[in-house]
Scaffold this motif. Sequence first.
Motif: not given
Length: 146
Positions: A107-129
């Motif tokens: 979880p995101i400690l200061d906003a536990p209602h939001e989407i959690a943190w996760w490991w993304r396989p690489g910066i080339d997968d999808g749209r990193l902003v």
Amino acid sequence: MTAAIRPIALALIRRPADGAVLVTGHGMDSDDPRVRPVGGGIEFGESARTALDRELREELGVGVREAELLGVFESIFDVDGVTGHEIVFAFRTTVDDTGLHDRDRFPILDAPHEIAWWWRPGIDDGRLVPEALTDLDVSLGRTDQV
């Protein structure tokens, strides 16, 4: 979003085993899903490096062991018809909690209602902003480091 330029500090934290980047999602159920590294706003009178430390403590409960400034850039973007404008301080970051690398999702400690943190396989997968992060990190030839 407000009609102001927002300075932010972002941490590119990579998992040593596979180079995955720690991210959270925004608009994941929309036509424009995007992910962003850990970090947030720089408060008035605070340095970017101090903001990085504060944000990682607030969001992950970890301290920064090392932070190397990769670059500073401007990001102007539109989300749902609203223009945003940020000055981004991007840091390659190593944290003081190596156990963080062993967890897949948390979880995101200061906003536990939001989407959690996760490991993304690489910066080339999808749209990193912000999108300039991809070019910045890859162009420096450091995609295999934490």
